[in-house]
Design a protein around this motif. Structure first.
Motif, PDB file in Angstrom:
ATOM      1  N   ALA A  17      14.636   1.580  19.020  1.00 34.47           N
ATOM      2  CA  ALA A  17      14.714   1.002  20.364  1.00 34.47           C
ATOM      3  C   ALA A  17      15.813   1.685  21.178  1.00 34.47           C
ATOM      4  O   ALA A  17      15.611   2.009  22.362  1.00 34.47           O
ATOM      5  CB  ALA A  17      14.969  -0.501  20.267  1.00 34.47           C
ATOM      6  N   TRP A  18      16.952   1.920  20.550  1.00 38.66           N
ATOM      7  CA  TRP A  18      18.045   2.582  21.262  1.00 38.66           C
ATOM      8  C   TRP A  18      17.643   4.006  21.651  1.00 38.66           C
ATOM      9  O   TRP A  18      17.872   4.446  22.775  1.00 38.66           O
ATOM     10  CB  TRP A  18      19.302   2.613  20.398  1.00 38.66           C
ATOM     11  CG  TRP A  18      20.318   3.596  20.900  1.00 38.66           C
ATOM     12  CD1 TRP A  18      20.576   4.845  20.422  1.00 38.66           C
ATOM     13  CD2 TRP A  18      21.168   3.434  22.042  1.00 38.66           C
ATOM     14  NE1 TRP A  18      21.543   5.468  21.164  1.00 38.66           N
ATOM     15  CE2 TRP A  18      21.928   4.624  22.168  1.00 38.66           C
ATOM     16  CE3 TRP A  18      21.374   2.406  22.949  1.00 38.66           C
ATOM     17  CZ2 TRP A  18      22.869   4.798  23.174  1.00 38.66           C
ATOM     18  CZ3 TRP A  18      22.315   2.582  23.953  1.00 38.66           C
ATOM     19  CH2 TRP A  18      23.049   3.769  24.063  1.00 38.66           C
ATOM     20  N   GLY A  19      17.042   4.726  20.711  1.00 38.00           N
ATOM     21  CA  GLY A  19      16.610   6.088  21.001  1.00 38.00           C
ATOM     22  C   GLY A  19      15.568   6.136  22.108  1.00 38.00           C
ATOM     23  O   GLY A  19      15.620   7.008  22.990  1.00 38.00           O
ATOM     24  N   ALA A  20      14.636   5.193  22.077  1.00 32.73           N
ATOM     25  CA  ALA A  20      13.595   5.146  23.104  1.00 32.73           C
ATOM     26  C   ALA A  20      14.199   4.823  24.468  1.00 32.73           C
ATOM     27  O   ALA A  20      13.818   5.402  25.497  1.00 32.73           O
ATOM     28  CB  ALA A  20      12.543   4.098  22.729  1.00 32.73           C
TER      29      ALA A  20
ATOM     30  N   GLY B  47      15.471   8.906   6.836  1.00 35.42           N
ATOM     31  CA  GLY B  47      15.711   8.138   5.615  1.00 35.42           C
ATOM     32  C   GLY B  47      14.527   8.204   4.676  1.00 35.42           C
ATOM     33  O   GLY B  47      14.681   8.317   3.451  1.00 35.42           O
ATOM     34  N   LEU B  48      13.328   8.143   5.249  1.00 39.51           N
ATOM     35  CA  LEU B  48      12.106   8.245   4.449  1.00 39.51           C
ATOM     36  C   LEU B  48      12.024   9.615   3.778  1.00 39.51           C
ATOM     37  O   LEU B  48      11.644   9.730   2.608  1.00 39.51           O
ATOM     38  CB  LEU B  48      10.896   8.032   5.366  1.00 39.51           C
ATOM     39  CG  LEU B  48       9.576   7.603   4.721  1.00 39.51           C
ATOM     40  CD1 LEU B  48       9.729   6.275   4.005  1.00 39.51           C
ATOM     41  CD2 LEU B  48       8.498   7.509   5.790  1.00 39.51           C
ATOM     42  N   ALA B  49      12.399  10.658   4.511  1.00 33.68           N
ATOM     43  CA  ALA B  49      12.373  12.013   3.961  1.00 33.68           C
ATOM     44  C   ALA B  49      13.342  12.143   2.790  1.00 33.68           C
ATOM     45  O   ALA B  49      13.019  12.759   1.765  1.00 33.68           O
ATOM     46  CB  ALA B  49      12.714  13.023   5.053  1.00 33.68           C
ATOM     47  N   LEU B  50      14.530  11.565   2.928  1.00 34.47           N
ATOM     48  CA  LEU B  50      15.496  11.634   1.838  1.00 34.47           C
ATOM     49  C   LEU B  50      15.049  10.791   0.646  1.00 34.47           C
ATOM     50  O   LEU B  50      15.232  11.184  -0.513  1.00 34.47           O
ATOM     51  CB  LEU B  50      16.872  11.166   2.329  1.00 34.47           C
ATOM     52  CG  LEU B  50      17.998  11.188   1.296  1.00 34.47           C
ATOM     53  CD1 LEU B  50      18.159  12.573   0.683  1.00 34.47           C
ATOM     54  CD2 LEU B  50      19.323  10.725   1.917  1.00 34.47           C
ATOM     55  N   HIS B  51      14.446   9.654   0.931  1.00 35.18           N
ATOM     56  CA  HIS B  51      13.942   8.780  -0.137  1.00 35.18           C
ATOM     57  C   HIS B  51      12.929   9.517  -1.013  1.00 35.18           C
ATOM     58  O   HIS B  51      12.951   9.401  -2.243  1.00 35.18           O
ATOM     59  CB  HIS B  51      13.314   7.548   0.504  1.00 35.18           C
ATOM     60  CG  HIS B  51      12.697   6.601  -0.483  1.00 35.18           C
ATOM     61  ND1 HIS B  51      13.419   5.971  -1.474  1.00 35.18           N
ATOM     62  CD2 HIS B  51      11.414   6.173  -0.618  1.00 35.18           C
ATOM     63  CE1 HIS B  51      12.609   5.198  -2.187  1.00 35.18           C
ATOM     64  NE2 HIS B  51      11.394   5.299  -1.685  1.00 35.18           N
ATOM     65  N   THR B  52      12.051  10.282  -0.390  1.00 39.34           N
ATOM     66  CA  THR B  52      11.035  11.018  -1.153  1.00 39.34           C
ATOM     67  C   THR B  52      11.598  12.280  -1.804  1.00 39.34           C
ATOM     68  O   THR B  52      10.941  12.892  -2.643  1.00 39.34           O
ATOM     69  CB  THR B  52       9.853  11.411  -0.245  1.00 39.34           C
ATOM     70  OG1 THR B  52      10.328  12.256   0.821  1.00 39.34           O
ATOM     71  CG2 THR B  52       9.185  10.186   0.348  1.00 39.34           C
TER      72      THR B  52
ATOM     73  N   ILE C 145      15.789   7.826  17.392  1.00 35.36           N
ATOM     74  CA  ILE C 145      14.382   7.529  17.107  1.00 35.36           C
ATOM     75  C   ILE C 145      14.002   8.042  15.719  1.00 35.36           C
ATOM     76  O   ILE C 145      13.186   7.439  15.008  1.00 35.36           O
ATOM     77  CB  ILE C 145      13.470   8.167  18.170  1.00 35.36           C
ATOM     78  CG1 ILE C 145      13.664   7.483  19.525  1.00 35.36           C
ATOM     79  CG2 ILE C 145      12.000   8.110  17.756  1.00 35.36           C
ATOM     80  CD1 ILE C 145      12.906   8.136  20.655  1.00 35.36           C
ATOM     81  N   PHE C 146      14.608   9.156  15.318  1.00 35.29           N
ATOM     82  CA  PHE C 146      14.233   9.802  14.060  1.00 35.29           C
ATOM     83  C   PHE C 146      15.015   9.303  12.852  1.00 35.29           C
ATOM     84  O   PHE C 146      14.741   9.729  11.725  1.00 35.29           O
ATOM     85  CB  PHE C 146      14.435  11.318  14.183  1.00 35.29           C
ATOM     86  CG  PHE C 146      13.714  11.938  15.335  1.00 35.29           C
ATOM     87  CD1 PHE C 146      12.330  11.860  15.443  1.00 35.29           C
ATOM     88  CD2 PHE C 146      14.414  12.589  16.344  1.00 35.29           C
ATOM     89  CE1 PHE C 146      11.661  12.422  16.512  1.00 35.29           C
ATOM     90  CE2 PHE C 146      13.752  13.165  17.417  1.00 35.29           C
ATOM     91  CZ  PHE C 146      12.376  13.074  17.506  1.00 35.29           C
ATOM     92  N   PHE C 147      15.970   8.417  13.050  1.00 35.45           N
ATOM     93  CA  PHE C 147      16.814   7.986  11.934  1.00 35.45           C
ATOM     94  C   PHE C 147      16.025   7.393  10.759  1.00 35.45           C
ATOM     95  O   PHE C 147      16.217   7.803   9.609  1.00 35.45           O
ATOM     96  CB  PHE C 147      17.869   6.987  12.420  1.00 35.45           C
ATOM     97  CG  PHE C 147      18.980   7.608  13.219  1.00 35.45           C
ATOM     98  CD1 PHE C 147      19.063   8.989  13.405  1.00 35.45           C
ATOM     99  CD2 PHE C 147      19.966   6.813  13.804  1.00 35.45           C
ATOM    100  CE1 PHE C 147      20.094   9.575  14.146  1.00 35.45           C
ATOM    101  CE2 PHE C 147      21.006   7.384  14.528  1.00 35.45           C
ATOM    102  CZ  PHE C 147      21.067   8.756  14.702  1.00 35.45           C
ATOM    103  N   PRO C 148      15.121   6.413  11.008  1.00 31.93           N
ATOM    104  CA  PRO C 148      14.379   5.856   9.870  1.00 31.93           C
ATOM    105  C   PRO C 148      13.506   6.896   9.175  1.00 31.93           C
ATOM    106  O   PRO C 148      13.388   6.888   7.934  1.00 31.93           O
ATOM    107  CB  PRO C 148      13.526   4.753  10.522  1.00 31.93           C
ATOM    108  CG  PRO C 148      14.251   4.405  11.776  1.00 31.93           C
ATOM    109  CD  PRO C 148      14.822   5.694  12.265  1.00 31.93           C
TER     110      PRO C 148
ATOM    111  N   ILE D 223      12.697  18.311  11.666  1.00 35.11           N
ATOM    112  CA  ILE D 223      11.304  18.069  12.071  1.00 35.11           C
ATOM    113  C   ILE D 223      10.355  18.335  10.904  1.00 35.11           C
ATOM    114  O   ILE D 223       9.446  17.548  10.627  1.00 35.11           O
ATOM    115  CB  ILE D 223      10.936  18.950  13.283  1.00 35.11           C
ATOM    116  CG1 ILE D 223      11.735  18.508  14.512  1.00 35.11           C
ATOM    117  CG2 ILE D 223       9.439  18.882  13.574  1.00 35.11           C
ATOM    118  CD1 ILE D 223      11.606  19.450  15.689  1.00 35.11           C
ATOM    119  N   LEU D 224      10.583  19.431  10.207  1.00 32.45           N
ATOM    120  CA  LEU D 224       9.723  19.784   9.069  1.00 32.45           C
ATOM    121  C   LEU D 224       9.876  18.775   7.936  1.00 32.45           C
ATOM    122  O   LEU D 224       8.878  18.407   7.289  1.00 32.45           O
ATOM    123  CB  LEU D 224      10.050  21.189   8.580  1.00 32.45           C
ATOM    124  CG  LEU D 224       9.616  22.332   9.500  1.00 32.45           C
ATOM    125  CD1 LEU D 224      10.174  23.665   9.008  1.00 32.45           C
ATOM    126  CD2 LEU D 224       8.093  22.398   9.580  1.00 32.45           C
TER     127      LEU D 224
END
Length: 456
Positions: A70-73, A106-111, A100-103, A42-43
């Motif tokens: 969509a699957w998570g939702a 990925g953004l967190a790891l990218h940065t 829901i949090f997968f993308p 989360i952080l």
């Protein structure tokens, strides 16, 4: 002369340290069984969006990101509907909404890409220390069952040790692939070999037959990777030495291995032979459950699996949602003491049927293909992709006999698996844009080209 340091640089360095610690927290579940990884995730997502100013729109046009969200939702809405309308709570249903949090992961790891190298070094150094501190050497040598590291359950600990073993191997292999300095290769190899030895020792001590089985295809992939990337002379020396050492170790503990595994192996062989002879699955399972020759652990699993098959038959296409637990009370072996099915695929099928299993399989296969493309394009090393693939195969086999996807280690693995996929996707798109604009992509030192999911 002292070079002045600006407040911005200090803040950036401090933020990097905090983020690195959070990634270590995500990976720590292989050594310490806790829920800290949830707060760390989360952080990481929050800090990436608010402090790193990472744009969410980078994933808005990504079909796989849309599928995951969509699957998570859908999983979340189905859980809420069952809870509010039908009064069915189920068990751990909301965990499937994590997609829901997968993308965002990925953004967190990218940065955080520039931090991967120090994170891995810190993780494996920590693993080395924790293994040395926690391993009950005398008890394992005496043949006793134990729980590795700081886990509450020997099976959970063994699964974590398997991840660490695989990760340490590819961490070292990566240094050889990218041509790190002699000093770096020596230091990393020394740490990795020691960690690998302690991990295997703990896996033996945990007496988890499912992890022993899961390591067989993993070892096959690791051997193939080594043959493909290292010089033949080096490979032959390492392979022969490792094989001799492993063979000697197995020979020395053969009686203990047989004591804990022979009865289960014999029962499984008998079940397979009866199935091959044409006896129905239902009859074979009933007879095995009734037989006094079936080990208790396998007997309980067969009861759980028989119950799960009954529940799946009620709604095979879309599953029974939260209501599966109510149907469970009508199954023939409902007296078994728990509902953790000890099979991750059955966990999915009772809730979402074959449709849900197919969607999750699509996500996993697509993720592996994307990371493969990233390795082919040079975004990550080929050793990193091999590690990613080996982790996936290893985990897929572990959930044949355990519901690791309903445990902390499975949740953490899913988040890191997805983070690696989407981070690689973002860097691939950035590389493509840079090439079209004839601009070099600032990927940093090549030694950073390794997946952050070298965890346990």
């Amino acid at each position: 002369m002292t070079i002045p340091t600006s407040n911005g640089q200090v803040k950036s360095a401090t933020l990097d340290v905090v983020i690195a610690i959070l990634w270590l927290g995500m990976m720590s579940v292989t050594l310490i069984e806790s829920d800290f990884y949830r707060y760390a995730a989360i952080l990481l997502m929050g800090m990436s969006l608010m402090l790193r100013k990472a744009p969410l729109r980078a994933s808005s046009a990504d079909w796989l990101a849309i599928v995951c969200v969509a699957w998570g939702a859908l999983a979340l809405l189905r859980f809420l509907f069952g809870l509010i309308v039908d009064g069915e709570r189920g068990a751990s249903e909301w965990l499937y909404a994590f997609a829901i949090f997968f993308p965002a992961m990925g953004l967190a790891l990218h940065t955080s890409w520039h931090l991967i190298k120090p994170i891995l070094l810190a993780f494996f150094c920590s693993a080395l220390v924790l293994f040395i501190v926690s391993t009950p050497f005398s008890a394992i040598v005496a043949g006793e069952r134990m729980s590795p590291a700081f886990h509450h359950n020997s099976i959970h600990g063994a699964v974590g040790c398997g991840f660490i073993f695989i990760g340490a191997f590819y961490w070292a292999l990566h240094q050889w692939e990218i041509g790190s300095s002699t000093r770096t290769k020596a230091v990393v190899s020394a740490i990795a070999v020691t960690v690998i030895g302690l991990a295997i020792f703990n896996i033996y001590g945990a007496k988890s037959k499912g992890v022993w089985l899961a390591l067989l295809p993993a070892l096959g992939l690791m051997t193939a990777t080594t043959l493909f990337y290292l010089r033949r002379k080096t490979v032959l020396v390492a392979a022969i030495s490792g094989l001799l050492l492993l063979s000697w170790g197995i020979y020395e503990v053969r009686d203990n291995v047989a004591h804990f595994g022979a009865a289960t192996l014999n029962s499984v062989v008998m079940i397979v032979e009866r199935l091959d002879s044409g006896v129905s699955l239902e009859r074979v399972m009933q007879d095995a459950i009734a037989s006094s020759d079936t080990p208790i652990s396998l007997d309980e699993r067969l009861q759980l699996w028989a119950n799960a098959i009954d529940v799946i038959s009620v709604a095979p296409t879309f599953g029974s949602g939260n209501g599966w637990l109510t149907i469970w009370q009508t199954t023939p072996y409902r007296g078994v003491t728990y509902t953790l099915m000890h099979n991750g695929y059955l966990e999915i099928l009772v809730r979402y049927g074959f449709t849900g299993l197919a969607i999750l399989a699509l996500i996993v296969i697509s993720a592996i293909y994307r990371v493969y493309r990233a390795s082919s394009a040079g975004v990550i090393s080929k050793s990193a992709f091999a590690c990613y693939l080996t982790f996936a195969v290893y985990f897929a086999v572990t959930i044949l006999s355990n519901s690791n996807n309903r445990l902390a280690i499975g949740e953490s693995y899913a988040l890191l698996f997805a983070a690696t996929c989407f981070a690689c996707s973002m860097r691939l798109r950035s590389a493509s844009v840079a090439q079209r604009g004839d601009v070099a992509l600032p990927t940093g030192d090549s030694s950073n080209a390794i997946t952050a999911h070298l965890r346990g």
